[in-house]
Design a protein around this motif. Structure first.
Motif, mmCIF file in Angstrom:
data_model
loop_
_atom_site.group_PDB
_atom_site.id
_atom_site.type_symbol
_atom_site.label_atom_id
_atom_site.label_comp_id
_atom_site.label_asym_id
_atom_site.label_seq_id
_atom_site.Cartn_x
_atom_site.Cartn_y
_atom_site.Cartn_z
ATOM 1 N N ALA A 145 0.832 -1.210 0.000
ATOM 2 C CA ALA A 145 0.000 0.000 0.000
ATOM 3 C C ALA A 145 0.861 1.253 0.000
ATOM 4 O O ALA A 145 0.521 2.261 -0.640
ATOM 5 N N ALA A 146 1.995 1.193 0.701
ATOM 6 C CA ALA A 146 2.895 2.346 0.751
ATOM 7 C C ALA A 146 3.522 2.616 -0.609
ATOM 8 O O ALA A 146 3.776 3.774 -0.968
ATOM 9 N N HIS A 147 3.760 1.554 -1.379
ATOM 10 C CA HIS A 147 4.408 1.716 -2.681
ATOM 11 C C HIS A 147 3.417 1.835 -3.835
ATOM 12 O O HIS A 147 3.816 2.108 -4.965
ATOM 13 N N GLY A 148 2.122 1.624 -3.573
ATOM 14 C CA GLY A 148 1.134 1.617 -4.640
ATOM 15 C C GLY A 148 0.900 2.981 -5.263
ATOM 16 O O GLY A 148 1.294 4.019 -4.728
ATOM 17 N N GLU A 149 0.229 2.968 -6.399
ATOM 18 C CA GLU A 149 -0.049 4.211 -7.117
ATOM 19 C C GLU A 149 -1.176 5.011 -6.471
ATOM 20 O O GLU A 149 -1.253 6.227 -6.626
ATOM 21 N N ASN A 150 -2.053 4.326 -5.747
ATOM 22 C CA ASN A 150 -3.179 5.001 -5.105
ATOM 23 C C ASN A 150 -2.684 5.809 -3.902
ATOM 24 O O ASN A 150 -2.092 5.239 -2.986
ATOM 25 N N PRO A 151 -2.899 7.134 -3.887
ATOM 26 C CA PRO A 151 -2.414 7.950 -2.764
ATOM 27 C C PRO A 151 -3.237 7.774 -1.495
ATOM 28 O O PRO A 151 -2.871 8.286 -0.441
ATOM 29 N N HIS A 152 -4.371 7.056 -1.611
ATOM 30 C CA HIS A 152 -5.215 6.806 -0.446
ATOM 31 C C HIS A 152 -5.393 5.300 -0.293
ATOM 32 O O HIS A 152 -5.797 4.619 -1.237
ATOM 33 N N ALA A 153 -5.104 4.783 0.867
ATOM 34 C CA ALA A 153 -5.280 3.352 1.129
ATOM 35 C C ALA A 153 -5.553 3.152 2.616
ATOM 36 O O ALA A 153 -5.108 3.940 3.452
ATOM 37 N N ARG A 154 -6.300 2.117 2.923
ATOM 38 C CA ARG A 154 -6.620 1.800 4.314
ATOM 39 C C ARG A 154 -6.606 0.287 4.484
ATOM 40 O O ARG A 154 -7.191 -0.439 3.677
ATOM 41 N N ILE A 155 -5.953 -0.189 5.556
ATOM 42 C CA ILE A 155 -5.897 -1.621 5.857
ATOM 43 C C ILE A 155 -6.260 -1.825 7.324
ATOM 44 O O ILE A 155 -5.640 -1.226 8.211
ATOM 45 N N SER A 156 -7.279 -2.646 7.558
ATOM 46 C CA SER A 156 -7.637 -3.012 8.930
ATOM 47 C C SER A 156 -6.814 -4.227 9.328
ATOM 48 O O SER A 156 -6.790 -5.236 8.604
ATOM 49 N N LEU A 157 -6.164 -4.141 10.463
ATOM 50 C CA LEU A 157 -5.250 -5.185 10.920
ATOM 51 C C LEU A 157 -5.765 -5.809 12.217
ATOM 52 O O LEU A 157 -6.617 -5.227 12.902
ATOM 53 N N PRO A 158 -5.263 -6.996 12.576
ATOM 54 C CA PRO A 158 -5.709 -7.647 13.820
ATOM 55 C C PRO A 158 -5.469 -6.775 15.047
ATOM 56 O O PRO A 158 -4.570 -5.930 15.060
#
Length: 464
Positions: A299-312
């Motif tokens: 997600a940090a390297h992706g082209e999308n400037p906005h990303a969200r990941i729900s983690l345990p």
């Protein structure tokens, strides 16, 4: 050297090497009744005076084997009495047999009981009986699961400065020989002979097979775990120091990392920085896997400037433009705030936490306007007290320094790539209904210091 003395000396060396105990520590010893825990209790009892510690025997009954569990409890109780040591026990109320989470649930219940008894007895440490064989089994299990260096570093000798493992450098063979020579009895859990659980299968089938090729396999895997743990601890320190220098700490442990600087790091260091940021923001990595770390990195390297990941564990990772944000469910929703400044002086706000220092002085020579993330200078004759500090409101607009026309504050934040959830925590300084300064970002051009300015109003803001 006598074999018994050799074992005691070896455990003493382990305890000293990892600084497991302080003198006058009271130690809760987890005793199941099996060979390992009985050996742990007898060895620590023999080393009480050299280590300067007191012992409390604690036994947790999982309630999975009616009859046998009660017998084990009686056995451990008699053992504690024979050594003239305090004894405490507890039986699990509900623990369903089977299922992938049973082992994890049983462990959580056991450690919860031990922590409770530690506080009850005003103890400082909890001693558990993990051995070098347990270490080898753990490394193989995690290798099969595709763990990274954190998982392959195995069982730590000391965890959180509280849980200690004095037998972690003793093999099962050494423990059984010690009990045999001392004539100490112990009980055998028949469930340990069931090869269905992965750990038991490794213990009963895999390790014996591999030992035919390499008799010293247990010691070799233990050494490998130690090497990886030492290297991981060094990298964790490096990652933590990097976060302190380059990252930004927010409320409830939130960590913000600048993406451009993150991208300049070596790939291996990036993973450790992600893990440390998650540890700081969430407090636990027990359910964070290498797949989670890789997902964050993608997600940090992706082209999308906005990303969200729900983690345990209620943890969350967000990428917002050029920022990587790590937070947890403990993060509070920002509230409206308002502060009235009647005159120059030092003022403090609790939530969000910041201080603002206002001073006024005259000058005889021209000083250019100073503006930084913490300080701004204004033409005092253009300002009327009281000043106010509040959060952003709909319709706010001002003339940013260096510009001629008004700009909506919402657009100013968007252009500056300020995350929406952070905007409500930014102090806005006003005189009357006009914005003087978006604190930490830009002052209003209408109130800047000019060659004609006679008095200066200096404002310092310190976020904490």
């Amino acid at each position: 050297m006598h074999p018994l003395n050799k074992i005691l000396k070896k455990v003493m060396a382990t305890a000293l090497r990892y600084r497991m105990f302080e003198r006058e520590d009271r130690v809760v010893v987890a005793v199941s009744g099996g060979a390992d825990s009985v050996c742990l209790l007898h060895v620590l009892h023999a080393l009480q005076k050299p280590l300067g510690i007191d012992l409390v025997v604690c036994h947790f009954d999982h309630g999975l084997r009616p009859g046998e569990d009660e017998e084990e409890t009686r056995f451990v109780h008699k053992l504690a009495e024979s050594l003239d040591l305090p004894f405490a026990t507890q039986k699990a109320e509900e623990l369903r047999i089977g299922g992938p989470s049973m082992e994890e649930t049983a462990r959580d219940l056991r450690y919860s009981f031990l922590a409770n008894r530690m506080h009850h007895f005003s103890a400082q440490k909890i001693a558990v009986a993990h051995t070098l064989d347990d270490q080898a089994e753990t490394v193989l299990m995690r290798l099969l699961r595709g763990s990274g260096t954190a998982g392959l570093s195995g069982i730590p000798p000391v965890r959180d400065g509280v849980i200690v493992r004095p037998l972690i450098e003793l093999t099962k063979e050494e423990i059984v020989a010690y009990l045999s020579r001392t004539g100490v009895d112990y009980v055998t859990d028949p469930s340990n002979l069931d090869a269905t659980p992965l750990r038991n299968e490794i213990r009963l089938n895999v390790l014996p097979l591999l030992k035919k090729r390499q008799p010293e396999l247990v010691k070799i895997l233990g050494k490998t775990a130690t090497i990886l743990r030492e290297e991981r601890e060094w990298m964790e320190t490096e990652a933590g120091d990097w976060i302190k220098r380059r990252g930004q700490a927010g409320l409830c442990g939130k960590i913000t990392i600048p993406l451009p600087e993150f991208n300049q790091m070596h790939e291996a260091k990036k993973k450790h920085v992600i893990r440390e940021a998650l540890k700081i923001s969430g407090g636990s990595l027990s359910r964070i896997t290498s797949e989670h770390i890789s997902a964050v990195e993608r997600a940090a390297h992706g082209e999308n400037p906005h990303a969200r990941i729900s983690l345990p564990g209620g943890q969350t990772f967000r990428r917002v433009y050029e920022r990587l944000i790590f937070s947890s469910e403990k993060e509070k929703e920002p509230k409206d705030f308002f502060l009235l400044i009647h005159k120059p002086g030092l003022y403090r706000m609790k939530e969000p936490s910041f201080s603002i220092n206002v001073t006024e002085y005259g000058r005889t020579i021209f000083e250019p306007a100073i503006h930084s993330s913490q300080t701004a200078l204004f033409d005092a004759d253009r300002i009327t007290f009281p000043l106010t500090v509040r959060n952003v409101r709909k319709g706010d607009r001002f003339i940013p320094l260096g510009m001629k026309g008004h700009k909506k504050l919402k657009n100013f934040f968007i252009d500056g790539k300020i995350p929406a959830e952070e905007r409500r925590t930014i102090p806005i300084l006003l005189t009357g209904s006009e914005i003087l300064w978006v604190c930490g970002f830009r002052m209003n051009d209408r109130f800047k210091v000019t060659p004609h300015t006679k008095k200066i109003l200096k404002v310092d803001v310190q976020m904490s």
